[in-house]
Design an enzyme around this catalytic site. Structure first.
Site, mmCIF file in Angstrom:
data_model
loop_
_atom_site.group_PDB
_atom_site.id
_atom_site.type_symbol
_atom_site.label_atom_id
_atom_site.label_comp_id
_atom_site.label_asym_id
_atom_site.label_seq_id
_atom_site.Cartn_x
_atom_site.Cartn_y
_atom_site.Cartn_z
ATOM 1 N N LYS A 88 0.806 -1.473 0.076
ATOM 2 C CA LYS A 88 0.203 0.134 0.423
ATOM 3 C C LYS A 88 0.447 1.367 -0.155
ATOM 4 C CE LYS A 88 -1.996 -0.600 3.859
ATOM 5 N NZ LYS A 88 -1.415 -2.840 4.023
ATOM 6 N N ASN A 101 -3.425 6.138 6.107
ATOM 7 C CA ASN A 101 -2.693 4.891 7.075
ATOM 8 C C ASN A 101 -0.856 5.357 6.634
ATOM 9 O OD1 ASN A 101 -2.629 3.123 8.233
ATOM 10 N ND2 ASN A 101 -1.998 2.020 7.294
ATOM 11 N N HIS A 161 -3.889 -9.686 11.143
ATOM 12 C CA HIS A 161 -4.963 -8.797 11.627
ATOM 13 C C HIS A 161 -5.355 -9.939 11.987
ATOM 14 C CE1 HIS A 161 -3.192 -5.340 11.145
ATOM 15 N NE2 HIS A 161 -3.450 -5.328 9.516
#
Length: 444
Positions: free
Chosen positions: A122, A145, A190
């Site tokens: 990303k 982010n 996650h």
């Protein structure tokens, strides 16, 4: 800013006072709001700033059950906090609207947004997209982010926003309408936060909900929207898609909709994963006016990001790469795949907190390309158990020392942990810096 006028009379609580939370507080204060500030920690980061700049605010630091969250009209929650925390879940069930800073940004912003999520790559993609747009003459902002919190970006007048978005941020975002959006790839990550792997995937895919253009990865079917509907799609991939790689005039090129566009050697950084990142950027920026010369200039000047398959040094014919940002299995696979040759040329240093991920996906890549897997950290034993090529060490110093002993001329030593760093380091950056320090220490 019409939305802000609509909520002037609302009781707003900012929940979580980290970097994001403090950014939310600063923005609300600048717009004339006096939010309540809540954090479960008795002495959260940012408390000194509050005491100095906003001592008038109502605050609660400590047990969230005592924070009276249900008395709020709107809670703006930091992405690090799960919506399943009992006090937050109770507030939601009581009718309180719980959103994130990206959602607040989306309700205010009127300019085009390029939105990027995915398990890996990303930051590289959004940074390269930012550089390309800047080269093309756009006044462009980069945040989310990475770097700047989104609300801080509203203080200036930009032509376009390029946002990196985590699944945690997407969980509290419903109003974002990107001009283009992508899920670059999906791999287990996650799982300590989500009920299932599918729940994590669904969170990522929500980035497509109101996008004008959906960009999918032909090499990863999990990046495809569940319901394609009528939203236009373009694709990128190694061998297939509207944007892919193929030989042309004896050299691999970026192929754009059937035409050879630029040689991959134009890109200053090497590796298949970087070429795919560049293809993703080209697909994402297809709604904008960017010519070949502008792409060539931007790609040739892009040297990659720190801690992301970053070349460190060459010692005694051995090259060392720092990919501390490889905090999940998918990122480690991408790093191995990018640097591997035909034989077992890699010595991989890995370990940390696996966050409940299935490490077995690494097996075929280790079998084919890895000479030795050196493990340390919280889940070192679990990682070492997946191959008979593994070695257990106690820390980074021991791991790098062993790598230097095992390596031979032509080998590559790669830090690609497949795990989070929180068991031993403050963050992945500190871990990567420690690796570099160990590599550059006195040679054996």
């Amino acid at each position: 800013m019409q939305y802000l006028n609509e909520i002037k009379s609302k009781q707003i609580t900012v929940l979580g006072l980290g970097v994001t939370g403090l950014g939310i507080v600063r923005f609300l204060l600048s717009q004339g709001f006096t939010p309540k500030v809540v954090d479960s920690r008795a002495n959260p980061p940012g408390i000194d700033w509050l005491k100095e700049h906003a001592p008038m605010l109502n605050t609660h630091f400590g047990n969230l059950d005592d924070a009276a969250l249900s008395s709020s009209d709107i809670i703006i929650v930091s992405p690090g906090l799960s919506l399943k925390i009992p006090a937050i879940a109770h507030a939601i069930n009581s009718g309180v609207e719980v959103i994130g800073d990206v959602e607040l940004f989306a309700r205010i912003n009127t300019k085009p947004v390029v939105a990027v999520t995915g398990s890996n790559g990303k930051s590289t993609v959004v940074t390269l997209a930012y550089e390309v747009l800047k080269e093309a003459g756009y006044k462009v902002a980069l945040g989310g982010n990475i770097g700047t919190a989104v609300l801080d970006l509203l203080s200036d007048d930009f032509d376009v926003y390029v946002l990196e978005l985590s699944s945690f941020q997407l969980d509290t975002t419903t109003s974002l309408k990107p001009i283009s959006a992508t899920v670059l790839n999906v791999s287990e990550d996650h799982l300590d936060r989500y009920d299932s792997y599918q729940a994590y995937i669904d969170s990522k895919l929500s980035i497509y909900n109101s996008a004008e253009l959906i960009v999918v990865n032909t090499d990863d079917i999990q990046t495809y929207p569940i319901n394609s509907g009528v939203t236009p799609q373009v694709s990128f991939g190694a061998q297939h898609g509207d944007y892919h790689l193929a030989p042309h005039n004896g050299e691999t090129h970026f192929i754009v909709k059937g035409e050879a566009f630029l040689a991959v050697s134009t890109l200053a950084v090497v590796g298949k994963h970087n070429y795919l990142n560049a293809l993703a950027v080209m697909a994402l920026l297809s709604p904008f006016e960017v010519n070949k010369k502008q792409y060539k200039n931007a790609l040739s000047q892009f040297n990659g990001l720190a801690h992301r398959c970053q070349f460190v040094a060459e010692q005694n014919g051995v090259k060392y790469f720092n990919d501390s940002k490889a905090t999940n299995v998918g990122a480690t696979i991408a790093a191995i795949d990018s640097l591997a040759s035909d034989g077992e040329n890699l010595i991989v240093i890995a370990g940390g907190d696996s966050k409940g991920a299935d490490l077995n996906a690494l097996k075929p890549y280790i079998k084919q390309h890895v000479k030795a897997l050196i493990c340390f950290g919280k889940d070192a034993n679990e990682l070492a158990a997946i191959t008979n090529k593994s070695y257990l060490t106690n820390n980074m110093e021991e791991a790098v020392t062993l790598a230097k002993v095992l390596s031979r001329n032509g080998n590559i030593v790669l830090l690609a942990p497949a795990c989070a760093s929180i068991d031993m380091y403050n963050n992945y950056m500190q871990r990567g810096e420690h690796f570099v320090e160990c590599v550059m220490a006195e040679q054996l």
